[in-house]
Design a protein around this motif. Structure first.
Motif, short mmCIF file in Angstrom:
data_model
loop_
_atom_site.label_atom_id
_atom_site.label_comp_id
_atom_site.label_asym_id
_atom_site.label_seq_id
_atom_site.Cartn_x
_atom_site.Cartn_y
_atom_site.Cartn_z
N ARG A 168 61.25 130.24 67.04
CA ARG A 168 60.25 129.17 66.91
C ARG A 168 60.58 128.25 65.73
N LEU A 169 60.98 128.86 64.62
CA LEU A 169 61.32 128.06 63.44
C LEU A 169 62.59 127.24 63.69
N ASP A 170 63.55 127.81 64.41
CA ASP A 170 64.76 127.07 64.76
C ASP A 170 64.44 125.87 65.64
N ARG A 171 63.49 126.03 66.56
CA ARG A 171 63.10 124.90 67.41
C ARG A 171 62.44 123.80 66.59
N LEU A 172 61.62 124.18 65.61
CA LEU A 172 61.02 123.17 64.73
C LEU A 172 62.10 122.41 63.96
N ALA A 173 63.08 123.14 63.46
CA ALA A 173 64.17 122.51 62.71
C ALA A 173 64.96 121.57 63.61
N ALA A 174 65.18 121.96 64.87
CA ALA A 174 65.91 121.11 65.81
C ALA A 174 65.14 119.83 66.10
N ASP A 175 63.82 119.88 65.98
CA ASP A 175 62.98 118.70 66.19
C ASP A 175 62.83 117.87 64.91
N GLY A 176 63.60 118.23 63.87
CA GLY A 176 63.54 117.48 62.62
C GLY A 176 62.44 117.91 61.69
N ARG A 177 61.85 119.07 61.94
CA ARG A 177 60.74 119.55 61.10
C ARG A 177 61.14 120.82 60.36
N HIS A 178 62.26 120.77 59.67
CA HIS A 178 62.74 121.92 58.89
C HIS A 178 61.79 122.15 57.72
N ASP A 179 61.35 123.39 57.56
CA ASP A 179 60.43 123.74 56.48
C ASP A 179 61.00 124.92 55.72
N PRO A 180 61.61 124.67 54.55
CA PRO A 180 62.22 125.77 53.80
C PRO A 180 61.21 126.81 53.33
N ARG A 181 59.95 126.42 53.17
CA ARG A 181 58.94 127.40 52.75
C ARG A 181 58.69 128.41 53.88
N LEU A 182 58.60 127.93 55.12
CA LEU A 182 58.45 128.84 56.25
C LEU A 182 59.69 129.70 56.43
N ALA A 183 60.86 129.10 56.23
CA ALA A 183 62.11 129.86 56.33
C ALA A 183 62.12 130.98 55.30
N ALA A 184 61.70 130.69 54.08
CA ALA A 184 61.67 131.71 53.03
C ALA A 184 60.68 132.83 53.39
N GLN A 185 59.52 132.46 53.92
CA GLN A 185 58.54 133.48 54.31
C GLN A 185 59.08 134.37 55.42
N LEU A 186 59.77 133.78 56.37
CA LEU A 186 60.33 134.56 57.47
C LEU A 186 61.46 135.47 56.98
N LEU A 187 62.31 134.94 56.10
CA LEU A 187 63.39 135.76 55.54
C LEU A 187 62.82 136.90 54.69
#
Length: 109
Positions: free
Chosen positions: A22-41
């Motif tokens: 889901r996060l990868d799809r957001l990033a592909a749509d130009g909505r990369h969120d490093p805070r969400l990435a950090a939470q998921l990691l």
């Protein structure tokens, strides 16, 4: 799946990979969120540290990191450094860099 409502031991590999997709799809749509990435990691690291082994063979990938402690730590370090670059104040930048340093895997020289 809301990952933050569950302990790392309650998560499954499928939960993590689904959230990562889901996060990868957001990033592909130009909505990369490093805070969400950090939470998921962080959730993935907690899951691995809780003793979850994942599937046999090739480990899954989460926000570009393999589901291994070392790879997740490297991904977290990158995410926190990216957040530090975007931080509005010096004190927030410093705190994020300190956090990035704290999650970085140890290396033997």
């Amino acid at each position: 799946v809301r990952l933050h409502d569950r302990t790392p031991a309650e998560l499954t590999e499928a939960d993590l990979l689904d959230a990562g997709d889901r996060l990868d799809r957001l990033a592909a749509d130009g909505r990369h969120d490093p805070r969400l990435a950090a939470q998921l990691l962080e959730a993935g690291l907690g899951w691995v540290r809780a003793g979850s082994l994942g599937r046999t063979g090739d480990p899954g990938r989460l926000v570009g990191a393999e589901l291994t402690e070392r790879s997740l730590r490297l991904g977290l370090e990158r995410a926190y450094r990216e957040l530090a670059k975007r931080a509005p104040s010096r004190s927030e930048r410093v705190a994020l860099v300190v956090h990035a340093n704290s999650v970085r895997p140890w290396t033997v020289v």
